[in-house]
Design a protein around this motif. Structure first.
Motif, PDB file in Angstrom:
ATOM      1  N   TYR A  85       0.819  -1.212   0.000  1.00  0.00           N
ATOM      2  CA  TYR A  85       0.000   0.000   0.000  1.00  0.00           C
ATOM      3  C   TYR A  85       0.859   1.271   0.000  1.00  0.00           C
ATOM      4  CZ  TYR A  85      -3.713   3.253   1.091  1.00  0.00           C
ATOM      5  OH  TYR A  85      -4.591   4.302   1.048  1.00  0.00           O
ATOM      6  N   TRP A  86       1.840   1.314   0.902  1.00  0.00           N
ATOM      7  CA  TRP A  86       2.630   2.543   1.025  1.00  0.00           C
ATOM      8  C   TRP A  86       3.676   2.697  -0.080  1.00  0.00           C
ATOM      9  CZ3 TRP A  86       1.449   0.809   6.250  1.00  0.00           C
ATOM     10  CH2 TRP A  86       0.533   1.649   6.866  1.00  0.00           C
ATOM     11  N   SER A  87       4.107   1.605  -0.677  1.00  0.00           N
ATOM     12  CA  SER A  87       5.123   1.745  -1.720  1.00  0.00           C
ATOM     13  C   SER A  87       4.527   1.979  -3.103  1.00  0.00           C
ATOM     14  CB  SER A  87       6.033   0.513  -1.750  1.00  0.00           C
ATOM     15  OG  SER A  87       5.305  -0.618  -2.172  1.00  0.00           O
ATOM     16  N   SER A  88       3.301   1.492  -3.340  1.00  0.00           N
ATOM     17  CA  SER A  88       2.746   1.631  -4.692  1.00  0.00           C
ATOM     18  C   SER A  88       1.595   2.636  -4.789  1.00  0.00           C
ATOM     19  CB  SER A  88       2.275   0.275  -5.212  1.00  0.00           C
ATOM     20  OG  SER A  88       1.196  -0.194  -4.443  1.00  0.00           O
ATOM     21  N   ARG A  89       1.059   3.043  -3.656  1.00  0.00           N
ATOM     22  CA  ARG A  89      -0.070   3.980  -3.660  1.00  0.00           C
ATOM     23  C   ARG A  89      -1.135   3.555  -4.675  1.00  0.00           C
ATOM     24  NH1 ARG A  89       0.669   6.432   1.019  1.00  0.00           N
ATOM     25  NH2 ARG A  89       2.627   7.512   1.149  1.00  0.00           N
ATOM     26  N   PRO A  90      -1.740   2.379  -4.452  1.00  0.00           N
ATOM     27  CA  PRO A  90      -2.699   1.856  -5.437  1.00  0.00           C
ATOM     28  C   PRO A  90      -4.002   2.660  -5.453  1.00  0.00           C
ATOM     29  CG  PRO A  90      -2.753   0.534  -3.464  1.00  0.00           C
ATOM     30  CD  PRO A  90      -1.634   1.529  -3.290  1.00  0.00           C
ATOM     31  N   SER A  91      -4.732   2.503  -6.531  1.00  0.00           N
ATOM     32  CA  SER A  91      -6.064   3.114  -6.586  1.00  0.00           C
ATOM     33  C   SER A  91      -6.946   2.415  -5.547  1.00  0.00           C
ATOM     34  CB  SER A  91      -6.653   2.948  -7.989  1.00  0.00           C
ATOM     35  OG  SER A  91      -6.817   1.567  -8.277  1.00  0.00           O
ATOM     36  N   ALA A  92      -8.055   3.036  -5.242  1.00  0.00           N
ATOM     37  CA  ALA A  92      -8.937   2.493  -4.197  1.00  0.00           C
ATOM     38  C   ALA A  92      -9.412   1.085  -4.533  1.00  0.00           C
ATOM     39  CB  ALA A  92     -10.117   3.428  -3.981  1.00  0.00           C
ATOM     40  N   TRP A  93      -9.818   0.859  -5.776  1.00  0.00           N
ATOM     41  CA  TRP A  93     -10.349  -0.465  -6.124  1.00  0.00           C
ATOM     42  C   TRP A  93      -9.262  -1.539  -6.046  1.00  0.00           C
ATOM     43  CZ3 TRP A  93      -8.598  -3.550 -10.006  1.00  0.00           C
ATOM     44  CH2 TRP A  93      -7.803  -2.958 -10.991  1.00  0.00           C
ATOM     45  N   LEU A  94      -8.023  -1.204  -6.415  1.00  0.00           N
ATOM     46  CA  LEU A  94      -6.936  -2.181  -6.324  1.00  0.00           C
ATOM     47  C   LEU A  94      -6.581  -2.452  -4.866  1.00  0.00           C
ATOM     48  CD1 LEU A  94      -4.906  -3.998  -7.723  1.00  0.00           C
ATOM     49  CD2 LEU A  94      -3.342  -2.039  -7.848  1.00  0.00           C
ATOM     50  N   ALA A  95      -6.537  -1.403  -4.059  1.00  0.00           N
ATOM     51  CA  ALA A  95      -6.230  -1.573  -2.636  1.00  0.00           C
ATOM     52  C   ALA A  95      -7.274  -2.459  -1.961  1.00  0.00           C
ATOM     53  CB  ALA A  95      -6.149  -0.215  -1.950  1.00  0.00           C
ATOM     54  N   VAL A  96      -8.536  -2.223  -2.254  1.00  0.00           N
ATOM     55  CA  VAL A  96      -9.612  -3.026  -1.660  1.00  0.00           C
ATOM     56  C   VAL A  96      -9.576  -4.458  -2.192  1.00  0.00           C
ATOM     57  CG1 VAL A  96     -12.122  -3.282  -1.521  1.00  0.00           C
ATOM     58  CG2 VAL A  96     -11.071  -1.046  -1.148  1.00  0.00           C
ATOM     59  N   SER A  97      -9.304  -4.617  -3.480  1.00  0.00           N
ATOM     60  CA  SER A  97      -9.243  -5.966  -4.066  1.00  0.00           C
ATOM     61  C   SER A  97      -8.129  -6.795  -3.445  1.00  0.00           C
ATOM     62  CB  SER A  97      -9.038  -5.880  -5.576  1.00  0.00           C
ATOM     63  OG  SER A  97     -10.100  -5.237  -6.199  1.00  0.00           O
ATOM     64  N   VAL A  98      -6.940  -6.199  -3.346  1.00  0.00           N
ATOM     65  CA  VAL A  98      -5.815  -6.910  -2.746  1.00  0.00           C
ATOM     66  C   VAL A  98      -6.102  -7.197  -1.275  1.00  0.00           C
ATOM     67  CG1 VAL A  98      -3.367  -6.718  -2.121  1.00  0.00           C
ATOM     68  CG2 VAL A  98      -4.132  -6.046  -4.407  1.00  0.00           C
ATOM     69  N   ALA A  99      -6.665  -6.240  -0.565  1.00  0.00           N
ATOM     70  CA  ALA A  99      -7.006  -6.450   0.844  1.00  0.00           C
ATOM     71  C   ALA A  99      -8.009  -7.592   1.003  1.00  0.00           C
ATOM     72  CB  ALA A  99      -7.561  -5.167   1.456  1.00  0.00           C
ATOM     73  N   ALA A 100      -8.994  -7.662   0.103  1.00  0.00           N
ATOM     74  CA  ALA A 100      -9.997  -8.729   0.186  1.00  0.00           C
ATOM     75  C   ALA A 100      -9.364 -10.096  -0.059  1.00  0.00           C
ATOM     76  CB  ALA A 100     -11.120  -8.476  -0.822  1.00  0.00           C
ATOM     77  N   ILE A 101      -8.481 -10.184  -1.035  1.00  0.00           N
ATOM     78  CA  ILE A 101      -7.808 -11.458  -1.319  1.00  0.00           C
ATOM     79  C   ILE A 101      -6.952 -11.876  -0.131  1.00  0.00           C
ATOM     80  CG2 ILE A 101      -6.029 -12.541  -2.753  1.00  0.00           C
ATOM     81  CD1 ILE A 101      -7.191 -10.819  -5.096  1.00  0.00           C
ATOM     82  N   LEU A 102      -6.185 -10.943   0.406  1.00  0.00           N
ATOM     83  CA  LEU A 102      -5.330 -11.271   1.549  1.00  0.00           C
ATOM     84  C   LEU A 102      -6.150 -11.587   2.792  1.00  0.00           C
ATOM     85  CD1 LEU A 102      -2.401  -8.732   1.060  1.00  0.00           C
ATOM     86  CD2 LEU A 102      -2.464 -11.173   0.503  1.00  0.00           C
ATOM     87  N   ALA A 103      -7.272 -10.893   2.977  1.00  0.00           N
ATOM     88  CA  ALA A 103      -8.154 -11.208   4.115  1.00  0.00           C
ATOM     89  C   ALA A 103      -8.721 -12.618   3.966  1.00  0.00           C
ATOM     90  CB  ALA A 103      -9.271 -10.181   4.217  1.00  0.00           C
ATOM     91  N   GLY A 104      -9.049 -13.001   2.740  1.00  0.00           N
ATOM     92  CA  GLY A 104      -9.516 -14.373   2.506  1.00  0.00           C
ATOM     93  C   GLY A 104      -8.445 -15.394   2.844  1.00  0.00           C
ATOM     94  N   CYS A 105      -7.205 -15.104   2.471  1.00  0.00           N
ATOM     95  CA  CYS A 105      -6.092 -16.005   2.815  1.00  0.00           C
ATOM     96  C   CYS A 105      -5.924 -16.105   4.328  1.00  0.00           C
ATOM     97  CB  CYS A 105      -4.803 -15.518   2.172  1.00  0.00           C
ATOM     98  SG  CYS A 105      -4.782 -15.607   0.379  1.00  0.00           S
ATOM     99  N   ALA A 106      -5.975 -14.960   5.008  1.00  0.00           N
ATOM    100  CA  ALA A 106      -5.846 -14.955   6.469  1.00  0.00           C
ATOM    101  C   ALA A 106      -6.998 -15.708   7.120  1.00  0.00           C
ATOM    102  CB  ALA A 106      -5.770 -13.521   6.990  1.00  0.00           C
TER     103      ALA A 106
END
Length: 123
Positions: A85-106
């Protein structure tokens, strides 16, 4: 082919043991599976390893992940997401998408049972 893939996974597992954000156990699980198809000797070596063997046997027998492994995996996921998040400054939809995938993994990691104590450890 299975033997070569097993050694490749062991190599990735060793790298993961040294690098904080790269997983170790998943590569060793894959290596044990490859060795089961190609070399019972190397499979036994992994399953009897003093550090990684108990986790591999718990996964194989029960699909279990030790509490320490769950904490380390979830911490790694959190740190990895923060770096992303802090190194790439993603758009909102990408940040939420990646967060959702990682939350699913967790969530999957946390849903796995804890290993049962070995019978010889019960007093």
């Amino acid at each position: 082919m299975w033997l070569a893939l097993g050694f490749f996974c062991v190599g990735l597992g060793i790298i993961g043991a040294l690098l904080p954000l790269m997983p170790t156990t998943i590569f060793l699980i894959l290596a044990a599976s490859c060795f089961a198809r190609s070399s019972p000797r190397f499979e036994a070596w992994l399953l009897d390893h003093p550090r990684f063997g108990p986790s591999l046997r718990a996964w194989r027998a029960e699909g279990a992940i030790p509490l320490r492994g769950k904490v380390a995996a979830c911490a790694g996921i959190t740190i990895g997401y923060a770096i992303f998040y802090w190194s790439s400054r993603p758009s909102a939809w990408l940040a939420v998408s990646v967060a959702a995938i990682l939350a699913g993994c967790a969530a999957y990691i946390l849903s796995r049972p804890l290993p049962r104590p070995a019978r010889d450890q019960i007093t």
